[in-house]
Design a protein around this motif. Structure first.
Motif, PDB file in Angstrom:
ATOM      1  N   LEU A  22       0.819  -1.198   0.000  1.00  0.00           N
ATOM      2  CA  LEU A  22       0.000   0.000   0.000  1.00  0.00           C
ATOM      3  C   LEU A  22       0.859   1.256   0.000  1.00  0.00           C
ATOM      4  N   LEU A  23       1.917   1.262   0.803  1.00  0.00           N
ATOM      5  CA  LEU A  23       2.765   2.452   0.908  1.00  0.00           C
ATOM      6  C   LEU A  23       3.594   2.711  -0.347  1.00  0.00           C
ATOM      7  N   SER A  24       3.675   1.732  -1.223  1.00  0.00           N
ATOM      8  CA  SER A  24       4.397   1.936  -2.476  1.00  0.00           C
ATOM      9  C   SER A  24       3.606   2.816  -3.441  1.00  0.00           C
ATOM     10  N   GLU A  25       2.340   3.037  -3.132  1.00  0.00           N
ATOM     11  CA  GLU A  25       1.489   3.889  -3.951  1.00  0.00           C
ATOM     12  C   GLU A  25       1.270   5.210  -3.221  1.00  0.00           C
ATOM     13  N   GLY A  85     -15.372   4.450  -6.927  1.00  0.00           N
ATOM     14  CA  GLY A  85     -15.101   4.388  -8.354  1.00  0.00           C
ATOM     15  C   GLY A  85     -13.612   4.201  -8.566  1.00  0.00           C
ATOM     16  N   GLU A  86     -13.194   4.013  -9.792  1.00  0.00           N
ATOM     17  CA  GLU A  86     -11.772   3.805 -10.097  1.00  0.00           C
ATOM     18  C   GLU A  86     -10.908   4.982  -9.653  1.00  0.00           C
ATOM     19  N   ALA A  87     -11.428   6.203  -9.725  1.00  0.00           N
ATOM     20  CA  ALA A  87     -10.663   7.387  -9.314  1.00  0.00           C
ATOM     21  C   ALA A  87     -10.405   7.403  -7.812  1.00  0.00           C
ATOM     22  N   ASP A  88     -11.154   6.608  -7.048  1.00  0.00           N
ATOM     23  CA  ASP A  88     -10.991   6.545  -5.594  1.00  0.00           C
ATOM     24  C   ASP A  88      -9.918   5.552  -5.161  1.00  0.00           C
ATOM     25  N   GLN A  89      -9.241   4.956  -6.098  1.00  0.00           N
ATOM     26  CA  GLN A  89      -8.228   3.935  -5.833  1.00  0.00           C
ATOM     27  C   GLN A  89      -8.774   2.809  -4.954  1.00  0.00           C
ATOM     28  N   PRO A  90      -9.746   2.059  -5.460  1.00  0.00           N
ATOM     29  CA  PRO A  90     -10.367   1.006  -4.654  1.00  0.00           C
ATOM     30  C   PRO A  90      -9.368  -0.036  -4.144  1.00  0.00           C
ATOM     31  N   ARG A  91      -8.291  -0.255  -4.865  1.00  0.00           N
ATOM     32  CA  ARG A  91      -7.278  -1.219  -4.412  1.00  0.00           C
ATOM     33  C   ARG A  91      -6.717  -0.817  -3.055  1.00  0.00           C
TER      34      ARG A  91
END
Length: 112
Positions: A22-25, A85-91
């Protein structure tokens, strides 16, 4: 892709690996002050990060106060996940959800 947990992985190792993932993003600035399902995403991210890092720093244990926070944040995650949504970074939120579930499901007694 989210890492999958196996029965032989220690929860601390899994959470540490997921946190590194997670912290890599970088945090997306467009989520500053954003809300989904009435939940402030920046605050949610910050609160969960604090609980996860405290849990790791304490050898897989949280005090009752932080465990309560993490339980509430897990509920908030479950509210927002369907709204993303995809813009919310669901990952990002699925990773936080996986970490929070691992921590709250761990049988370690709370740190005092």
């Amino acid at each position: 892709m989210i890492s999958r947990v196996t029965e032989i992985d220690a929860p601390e190792a899994v959470v540490a690996r997921l946190l590194q993932e997670l912290l890599s993003e970088p945090w997306p600035a467009r989520l500053n002050s954003a809300e989904r399902a009435g939940v402030d995403l920046e605050r949610l991210d910050s609160d969960i990060a604090g609980c996860v890092t405290s849990w790791l720093d304490n050898g897989g244990s949280l005090d009752a106060w932080r465990l309560g926070i993490l339980d509430r944040k897990l509920s908030e995650l479950e509210q927002i996940l369907p709204e993303l949504g995809e813009a919310d970074q669901p990952r990002r939120w699925r990773l936080w959800h996986e970490m929070a579930r691992l921590i709250t499901d761990t049988d370690s007694p709370p740190a005092t």
